[in-house]
Scaffold this motif. Sequence first.
Motif, short mmCIF file in Angstrom:
data_model
loop_
_atom_site.label_atom_id
_atom_site.label_comp_id
_atom_site.label_asym_id
_atom_site.label_seq_id
_atom_site.Cartn_x
_atom_site.Cartn_y
_atom_site.Cartn_z
N ALA A 104 70.60 7.98 38.44
CA ALA A 104 69.45 8.38 39.27
C ALA A 104 68.21 7.58 38.88
CB ALA A 104 69.19 9.87 39.14
N ARG A 105 67.98 7.42 37.58
CA ARG A 105 66.81 6.64 37.12
C ARG A 105 66.91 5.20 37.59
NH1 ARG A 105 66.57 10.29 32.59
NH2 ARG A 105 68.36 9.27 31.64
N GLU A 106 68.12 4.67 37.57
CA GLU A 106 68.36 3.31 38.07
C GLU A 106 67.99 3.23 39.56
OE1 GLU A 106 72.40 2.21 36.78
OE2 GLU A 106 72.55 1.16 38.71
N ASP A 155 68.02 14.24 46.44
CA ASP A 155 67.23 15.23 45.71
C ASP A 155 66.95 14.78 44.28
OD1 ASP A 155 66.31 18.29 45.85
OD2 ASP A 155 67.19 17.91 43.88
N VAL A 156 67.99 14.33 43.60
CA VAL A 156 67.87 13.95 42.19
C VAL A 156 66.99 12.70 42.02
CG1 VAL A 156 69.16 13.26 40.12
CG2 VAL A 156 70.11 14.99 41.64
N VAL A 157 67.17 11.72 42.90
CA VAL A 157 66.41 10.46 42.79
C VAL A 157 64.95 10.68 43.20
CG1 VAL A 157 66.19 8.08 43.64
CG2 VAL A 157 68.46 9.01 43.11
N ALA A 158 64.74 11.43 44.28
CA ALA A 158 63.38 11.61 44.81
C ALA A 158 62.46 12.26 43.78
CB ALA A 158 63.41 12.43 46.10
N ARG A 159 62.99 13.23 43.03
CA ARG A 159 62.11 13.92 42.08
C ARG A 159 61.72 13.05 40.89
NH1 ARG A 159 63.15 18.97 41.00
NH2 ARG A 159 62.84 18.94 38.77
N LEU A 160 62.35 11.89 40.76
CA LEU A 160 61.97 10.95 39.69
C LEU A 160 60.86 10.00 40.13
CD1 LEU A 160 65.49 9.99 38.27
CD2 LEU A 160 63.79 11.52 37.26
N LYS A 161 60.54 9.99 41.43
CA LYS A 161 59.52 9.08 41.91
C LYS A 161 58.13 9.58 41.52
CE LYS A 161 60.28 5.91 44.02
NZ LYS A 161 60.71 4.53 43.62
N GLU A 162 57.28 8.64 41.13
CA GLU A 162 55.90 8.92 40.75
C GLU A 162 55.22 9.83 41.78
OE1 GLU A 162 54.71 7.29 37.86
OE2 GLU A 162 53.06 8.74 38.06
N GLY A 163 54.67 10.93 41.30
CA GLY A 163 53.88 11.78 42.17
C GLY A 163 54.65 12.87 42.90
N VAL A 164 55.97 12.81 42.86
CA VAL A 164 56.78 13.81 43.58
C VAL A 164 56.68 15.17 42.89
CG1 VAL A 164 59.12 14.50 44.21
CG2 VAL A 164 58.33 12.18 44.70
#
Length: 232
Positions: A104-106, A155-164
């Motif tokens: 997900a971080r990748e 869901d998992v990737v989006a919550r790692l984005k800055e500001g989410v």
Amino acid sequence: MTFHVLTIFPEFFRGPFEHGVIERAHRAGLIEIKIHDLRTWTADRHRTVDDRPFGGGEGMVLKPGPIFEAVESIWPDRAATERDPGKKVVLLSAQGRKFDQSVAREFAGLSELLLICGRYEGVDERVAEHLADEELSVGDFVLSGGELAAAMVIDVVARLKEGVLGNRDSAVYESFGEDGLLDCPQYTRPAEFRGWKAPEVLLGGNHEEIRQWRLKAAREKTARQRPDLLRM
Ligand code: 9D3
């Protein structure tokens, strides 16, 4: 970041992203989710997306044609120019690399992610071989199709984005398995529920004592439920 989903069930995605953190991120313009109906790229009267497997066997297989046409129409440059490393095509399939927090971080470093959802008995192998950058599984169990998997990945990737996530719940704390531990147990009011008491230490204000209790509780819970994380 833009997420594209290619599916024969576009209605499936009406619900999952209309709540909570993801819905807010979308409204704030931090993420974009584009759902594409695979049947858009069929040419026949019946809008056929599947066919019987060569060599015989149960069920149907998704045809390569509409899937290639779809990806080439969503990203017209992809076939002609060299591949943009910021964009990835992922085929969701039980045969893929296993998804986890580090995958997900990748993915969170990409500008666009295109998720292809399989259905029926599978997808013509030429999609995995010649179109997708990789195949991705969300776990060792059998789903009915890639749609639930795609929703999970987004869901998992989006919550790692800055500001989410808000500052309070920031991605700094998004360390599943990173410190080798599961989250510690949480309690809220009432302090006693049906005779079961919340741990006394959490009711007092001794923050150092609380920190130590939480660390110990997280270690015990991890050892009990996920000993594999301690060995990693
Ligand atoms: C392994 C069972 N297959 C035997 C012929 C049939 C089959 C079952 C389920 C073929 C495709 C599917 C649909 N699964 C997915 O699309 C899928 C999936 C999954 O089943 N498990 C974990 N991750 C994923 S990602 C996509």
